[in-house]
Design a protein around this motif. Structure first.
Motif, mmCIF file in Angstrom:
data_model
loop_
_atom_site.group_PDB
_atom_site.id
_atom_site.type_symbol
_atom_site.label_atom_id
_atom_site.label_comp_id
_atom_site.label_asym_id
_atom_site.label_seq_id
_atom_site.Cartn_x
_atom_site.Cartn_y
_atom_site.Cartn_z
ATOM 1 N N PHE A 23 0.824 -1.211 0.000
ATOM 2 C CA PHE A 23 0.000 0.000 0.000
ATOM 3 C C PHE A 23 0.860 1.263 0.000
ATOM 4 O O PHE A 23 0.485 2.275 -0.597
ATOM 5 N N ARG A 24 2.004 1.205 0.640
ATOM 6 C CA ARG A 24 2.923 2.338 0.611
ATOM 7 C C ARG A 24 3.446 2.564 -0.811
ATOM 8 O O ARG A 24 3.633 3.703 -1.240
ATOM 9 N N ALA A 25 3.671 1.477 -1.541
ATOM 10 C CA ALA A 25 4.134 1.594 -2.926
ATOM 11 C C ALA A 25 3.089 2.297 -3.787
ATOM 12 O O ALA A 25 3.434 3.124 -4.634
ATOM 13 N N ILE A 28 3.241 6.013 -2.966
ATOM 14 C CA ILE A 28 4.417 6.628 -3.595
ATOM 15 C C ILE A 28 4.231 6.698 -5.106
ATOM 16 O O ILE A 28 4.607 7.680 -5.744
ATOM 17 N N PHE A 29 3.632 5.673 -5.689
ATOM 18 C CA PHE A 29 3.391 5.631 -7.133
ATOM 19 C C PHE A 29 2.526 6.812 -7.568
ATOM 20 O O PHE A 29 2.767 7.417 -8.604
ATOM 21 N N LYS A 30 1.521 7.145 -6.758
ATOM 22 C CA LYS A 30 0.678 8.293 -7.072
ATOM 23 C C LYS A 30 1.479 9.584 -7.064
ATOM 24 O O LYS A 30 1.327 10.426 -7.943
ATOM 25 N N VAL A 31 2.356 9.753 -6.097
ATOM 26 C CA VAL A 31 3.166 10.973 -5.984
ATOM 27 C C VAL A 31 4.209 11.037 -7.093
ATOM 28 O O VAL A 31 4.408 12.077 -7.709
ATOM 29 N N VAL A 32 4.862 9.909 -7.374
ATOM 30 C CA VAL A 32 5.925 9.877 -8.380
ATOM 31 C C VAL A 32 5.362 10.092 -9.777
ATOM 32 O O VAL A 32 6.003 10.704 -10.625
ATOM 33 N N SER A 33 4.140 9.622 -10.030
ATOM 34 C CA SER A 33 3.573 9.814 -11.363
ATOM 35 C C SER A 33 3.264 11.284 -11.634
ATOM 36 O O SER A 33 3.251 11.708 -12.773
ATOM 37 N N VAL A 34 3.040 12.081 -10.582
ATOM 38 C CA VAL A 34 2.804 13.523 -10.750
ATOM 39 C C VAL A 34 4.128 14.262 -10.892
ATOM 40 O O VAL A 34 4.293 15.120 -11.738
ATOM 41 N N ASP A 35 5.102 13.927 -10.052
ATOM 42 C CA ASP A 35 6.433 14.546 -10.072
ATOM 43 C C ASP A 35 7.432 13.459 -10.446
ATOM 44 O O ASP A 35 7.956 12.775 -9.571
ATOM 45 N N LEU A 48 5.862 -3.518 -7.622
ATOM 46 C CA LEU A 48 4.448 -3.873 -7.767
ATOM 47 C C LEU A 48 4.269 -5.088 -8.659
ATOM 48 O O LEU A 48 3.491 -5.996 -8.346
ATOM 49 N N PHE A 49 4.991 -5.139 -9.771
ATOM 50 C CA PHE A 49 4.913 -6.305 -10.648
ATOM 51 C C PHE A 49 5.408 -7.555 -9.928
ATOM 52 O O PHE A 49 4.764 -8.607 -9.979
ATOM 53 N N SER A 50 6.542 -7.457 -9.251
ATOM 54 C CA SER A 50 7.111 -8.607 -8.556
ATOM 55 C C SER A 50 6.207 -9.087 -7.431
ATOM 56 O O SER A 50 6.081 -10.290 -7.200
ATOM 57 N N TYR A 51 5.582 -8.158 -6.727
ATOM 58 C CA TYR A 51 4.690 -8.537 -5.632
ATOM 59 C C TYR A 51 3.487 -9.301 -6.164
ATOM 60 O O TYR A 51 3.131 -10.362 -5.650
ATOM 61 N N LEU A 52 2.861 -8.764 -7.194
ATOM 62 C CA LEU A 52 1.692 -9.434 -7.753
ATOM 63 C C LEU A 52 2.068 -10.761 -8.407
ATOM 64 O O LEU A 52 1.327 -11.737 -8.323
ATOM 65 N N GLN A 53 3.226 -10.830 -9.023
ATOM 66 C CA GLN A 53 3.676 -12.066 -9.645
ATOM 67 C C GLN A 53 4.030 -13.117 -8.601
ATOM 68 O O GLN A 53 3.792 -14.305 -8.793
ATOM 69 N N SER A 54 4.562 -12.696 -7.468
ATOM 70 C CA SER A 54 4.961 -13.652 -6.429
ATOM 71 C C SER A 54 3.752 -14.287 -5.747
ATOM 72 O O SER A 54 3.893 -15.328 -5.117
ATOM 73 N N LEU A 55 2.589 -13.671 -5.864
ATOM 74 C CA LEU A 55 1.396 -14.260 -5.265
ATOM 75 C C LEU A 55 0.972 -15.543 -5.971
ATOM 76 O O LEU A 55 0.257 -16.354 -5.395
ATOM 77 N N THR A 56 1.414 -15.743 -7.206
ATOM 78 C CA THR A 56 1.003 -16.931 -7.956
ATOM 79 C C THR A 56 2.142 -17.841 -8.371
ATOM 80 O O THR A 56 1.894 -18.961 -8.787
ATOM 81 N N SER A 57 3.386 -17.412 -8.266
ATOM 82 C CA SER A 57 4.477 -18.185 -8.858
ATOM 83 C C SER A 57 5.146 -19.172 -7.919
ATOM 84 O O SER A 57 5.882 -20.035 -8.364
ATOM 85 N N LEU A 58 4.942 -19.034 -6.619
ATOM 86 C CA LEU A 58 5.577 -19.888 -5.613
ATOM 87 C C LEU A 58 7.099 -19.816 -5.671
ATOM 88 O O LEU A 58 7.796 -20.781 -5.417
ATOM 89 N N TYR A 72 13.777 -1.185 -0.265
ATOM 90 C CA TYR A 72 13.651 0.205 -0.683
ATOM 91 C C TYR A 72 12.482 0.878 0.031
ATOM 92 O O TYR A 72 12.602 1.997 0.535
ATOM 93 N N LEU A 73 11.341 0.206 0.083
ATOM 94 C CA LEU A 73 10.168 0.800 0.719
ATOM 95 C C LEU A 73 10.317 0.884 2.238
ATOM 96 O O LEU A 73 9.779 1.791 2.867
ATOM 97 N N PHE A 74 11.024 -0.065 2.822
ATOM 98 C CA PHE A 74 11.251 -0.030 4.261
ATOM 99 C C PHE A 74 12.131 1.168 4.635
ATOM 100 O O PHE A 74 11.910 1.806 5.660
ATOM 101 N N GLY A 75 13.090 1.485 3.805
ATOM 102 C CA GLY A 75 13.994 2.593 4.084
ATOM 103 C C GLY A 75 13.593 3.900 3.443
ATOM 104 O O GLY A 75 14.297 4.903 3.582
ATOM 105 N N TYR A 76 12.471 3.957 2.747
ATOM 106 C CA TYR A 76 12.038 5.153 2.026
ATOM 107 C C TYR A 76 11.608 6.234 3.002
ATOM 108 O O TYR A 76 10.731 6.027 3.830
ATOM 109 N N LYS A 77 12.211 7.382 2.894
ATOM 110 C CA LYS A 77 11.854 8.536 3.720
ATOM 111 C C LYS A 77 11.582 9.719 2.815
ATOM 112 O O LYS A 77 12.452 10.159 2.084
ATOM 113 N N LYS A 78 10.379 10.229 2.855
ATOM 114 C CA LYS A 78 10.059 11.407 2.065
ATOM 115 C C LYS A 78 8.811 12.059 2.570
ATOM 116 O O LYS A 78 7.924 11.511 3.045
#
Length: 78
Positions: A23-25, A28-35, A48-58, A72-78
């Protein structure tokens, strides 16, 4: 589902962590797409692609972009 099957009760903490990062991604995706910052945009899209792909690929251990995105998301500060 894969996390809970492999790690049991301890997997719940990782499930909560992964959902928070997901959800944090989107936030951030909403903010990054504007700026546009191309590196952030690329990392978020790959996560996002890897997360959704990992739900089905095992292939949770072998998905390096997923783990890179979590870090990256754990250490993201902005």
């Amino acid at each position: 589902m894969e996390i809970l099957m492999r790690w049991g009760i301890l997997g719940w903490t990782f499930v909560v962590f992964s959902l928070l990062c997901f959800f944090r991604a989107f936030k951030i995706f909403k903010v990054v797409s504007v700026d546009p910052n191309l590196l952030e945009f690329l990392l978020i899209c790959l996560f996002l692609f890897s997360y959704l792909q990992s739900l089905t690929s095992l292939s949770l251990e072998m998905n390096r972009f997923l783990w890179l995105g979590f870090g990256y998301l754990f250490g993201y500060k902005k």
